[in-house]
Design a protein around this motif. Sequence first.
Motif, mmCIF file in Angstrom:
data_model
loop_
_atom_site.group_PDB
_atom_site.id
_atom_site.type_symbol
_atom_site.label_atom_id
_atom_site.label_comp_id
_atom_site.label_asym_id
_atom_site.label_seq_id
_atom_site.Cartn_x
_atom_site.Cartn_y
_atom_site.Cartn_z
ATOM 1 N N VAL A 41 0.828 -1.204 0.000
ATOM 2 C CA VAL A 41 0.000 0.000 0.000
ATOM 3 C C VAL A 41 0.867 1.260 0.000
ATOM 4 C CG1 VAL A 41 -1.703 1.314 1.334
ATOM 5 C CG2 VAL A 41 -1.990 -1.134 1.041
ATOM 6 N N VAL A 42 1.919 1.293 0.799
ATOM 7 C CA VAL A 42 2.820 2.457 0.850
ATOM 8 C C VAL A 42 3.528 2.621 -0.488
ATOM 9 C CG1 VAL A 42 4.908 3.372 1.951
ATOM 10 C CG2 VAL A 42 3.067 2.433 3.350
ATOM 11 N N ALA A 43 3.974 1.540 -1.084
ATOM 12 C CA ALA A 43 4.651 1.618 -2.378
ATOM 13 C C ALA A 43 3.694 2.111 -3.458
ATOM 14 C CB ALA A 43 5.217 0.259 -2.755
ATOM 15 N N PHE A 47 1.107 4.058 -2.936
ATOM 16 C CA PHE A 47 0.938 5.498 -2.670
ATOM 17 C C PHE A 47 2.118 6.295 -3.196
ATOM 18 C CE2 PHE A 47 1.528 9.272 -0.040
ATOM 19 C CZ PHE A 47 0.284 9.860 -0.117
ATOM 20 N N ALA A 48 3.346 5.840 -2.929
ATOM 21 C CA ALA A 48 4.553 6.562 -3.359
ATOM 22 C C ALA A 48 4.635 6.609 -4.878
ATOM 23 C CB ALA A 48 5.787 5.897 -2.766
ATOM 24 N N CYS A 49 4.353 5.510 -5.553
ATOM 25 C CA CYS A 49 4.414 5.489 -7.019
ATOM 26 C C CYS A 49 3.379 6.430 -7.620
ATOM 27 C CB CYS A 49 4.217 4.081 -7.556
ATOM 28 S SG CYS A 49 5.621 3.012 -7.277
ATOM 29 N N ALA A 50 2.156 6.399 -7.077
ATOM 30 C CA ALA A 50 1.101 7.268 -7.594
ATOM 31 C C ALA A 50 1.422 8.736 -7.324
ATOM 32 C CB ALA A 50 -0.240 6.887 -6.979
ATOM 33 N N TYR A 51 1.964 9.025 -6.160
ATOM 34 C CA TYR A 51 2.314 10.408 -5.828
ATOM 35 C C TYR A 51 3.420 10.920 -6.748
ATOM 36 C CZ TYR A 51 3.660 14.486 -3.128
ATOM 37 O OH TYR A 51 3.957 15.778 -2.757
ATOM 38 N N ARG A 98 -2.251 15.765 -6.331
ATOM 39 C CA ARG A 98 -1.312 14.641 -6.346
ATOM 40 C C ARG A 98 -1.565 13.702 -5.164
ATOM 41 N NH1 ARG A 98 4.477 17.089 -6.717
ATOM 42 N NH2 ARG A 98 5.026 14.895 -6.624
ATOM 43 N N ILE A 99 -1.862 14.259 -3.982
ATOM 44 C CA ILE A 99 -2.118 13.429 -2.779
ATOM 45 C C ILE A 99 -3.434 12.646 -2.947
ATOM 46 C CG2 ILE A 99 -2.704 13.533 -0.321
ATOM 47 C CD1 ILE A 99 -0.645 15.774 -0.051
ATOM 48 N N ILE A 100 -4.466 13.305 -3.479
ATOM 49 C CA ILE A 100 -5.752 12.626 -3.670
ATOM 50 C C ILE A 100 -5.600 11.476 -4.654
ATOM 51 C CG2 ILE A 100 -8.075 12.887 -4.619
ATOM 52 C CD1 ILE A 100 -8.133 15.664 -3.324
ATOM 53 N N SER A 101 -4.885 11.706 -5.749
ATOM 54 C CA SER A 101 -4.689 10.626 -6.722
ATOM 55 C C SER A 101 -3.855 9.489 -6.131
ATOM 56 C CB SER A 101 -4.048 11.173 -8.007
ATOM 57 O OG SER A 101 -2.729 11.617 -7.744
ATOM 58 N N ALA A 102 -2.871 9.821 -5.297
ATOM 59 C CA ALA A 102 -2.055 8.780 -4.653
ATOM 60 C C ALA A 102 -2.887 7.973 -3.649
ATOM 61 C CB ALA A 102 -0.853 9.406 -3.969
ATOM 62 N N VAL A 103 -3.777 8.633 -2.886
ATOM 63 C CA VAL A 103 -4.639 7.942 -1.921
ATOM 64 C C VAL A 103 -5.599 7.012 -2.659
ATOM 65 C CG1 VAL A 103 -6.530 8.268 -0.258
ATOM 66 C CG2 VAL A 103 -4.463 9.634 -0.073
ATOM 67 N N ILE A 104 -6.173 7.481 -3.777
ATOM 68 C CA ILE A 104 -7.086 6.640 -4.554
ATOM 69 C C ILE A 104 -6.355 5.407 -5.089
ATOM 70 C CG2 ILE A 104 -8.453 6.544 -6.677
ATOM 71 C CD1 ILE A 104 -9.233 9.473 -6.115
ATOM 72 N N ALA A 105 -5.162 5.591 -5.621
ATOM 73 C CA ALA A 105 -4.390 4.471 -6.150
ATOM 74 C C ALA A 105 -4.015 3.496 -5.039
ATOM 75 C CB ALA A 105 -3.147 4.978 -6.862
ATOM 76 N N ALA A 106 -3.579 4.024 -3.871
ATOM 77 C CA ALA A 106 -3.214 3.164 -2.737
ATOM 78 C C ALA A 106 -4.432 2.396 -2.229
ATOM 79 C CB ALA A 106 -2.586 3.999 -1.628
ATOM 80 N N SER A 107 -5.630 3.049 -2.231
ATOM 81 C CA SER A 107 -6.857 2.381 -1.781
ATOM 82 C C SER A 107 -7.230 1.236 -2.718
ATOM 83 C CB SER A 107 -8.012 3.375 -1.714
ATOM 84 O OG SER A 107 -7.749 4.380 -0.765
ATOM 85 N N GLU A 167 -5.341 -6.144 -2.688
ATOM 86 C CA GLU A 167 -4.502 -6.985 -1.819
ATOM 87 C C GLU A 167 -5.350 -7.704 -0.765
ATOM 88 O OE1 GLU A 167 -0.810 -8.554 -0.693
ATOM 89 O OE2 GLU A 167 -1.182 -7.211 -2.377
ATOM 90 N N LEU A 168 -6.330 -7.008 -0.175
ATOM 91 C CA LEU A 168 -7.225 -7.636 0.807
ATOM 92 C C LEU A 168 -8.058 -8.753 0.170
ATOM 93 C CD1 LEU A 168 -8.598 -4.701 2.988
ATOM 94 C CD2 LEU A 168 -7.245 -6.633 3.752
#
Length: 195
Positions: free
Chosen positions: A144-146, A148-152, A165-174, A180-181
Amino acid sequence: MASSFTLGPKFHEKLKDLLEGESSPSPQLFEQLDALKDQSTMSFKTARKLQKLLQENGYPVYLHDLLEDSTLYLPKVELPPRNPELVARLEKIKAKLANEEYMRITRNVNPQEMNNHGTLADFGREVRSVKAVVITVFNFLVTVVAAFACAYMGSQYVFTETAARIISAVIAASVVGLAELYVLVRTMEGDLGDP
């Protein structure tokens, strides 16, 4: 031995009355009554014969009146000896049924679990299961962190503002976290079996 009667005092009195009565019985009845005069027991066959002779000679005496205070003795029933082969087979069947009943009652009991509490092998199994859970959680967090970092980092070429940029990274991480879940749940379901 057939069933018999122990003759009571009333029988002997009635017998005496019949023998000494005014009407003389037939020779066959007299012979039968005279034979019973000194006896203390009488067989059932003899009692039936006596009843028949009394009725044939016109005496209004019934058998139940004659035997009123007498006691009936039935012969003891002797059971045949049991076949040893049959007894052995019955014992074998009883043992088999008892064993099946015992197995049915104790089918949910695992003696290895009861005897091995606190051993080093149990401790090792518990450590391995905890280790697997820790690795799975760590893998989930790293993924999830990776994501987020890649999307950011990748969104800097699309968006110029930091908030976008943060919103798009949060959406990608979600999205990656949910995927993954989903995979984790399917894997655990396969390990545990279908509910």
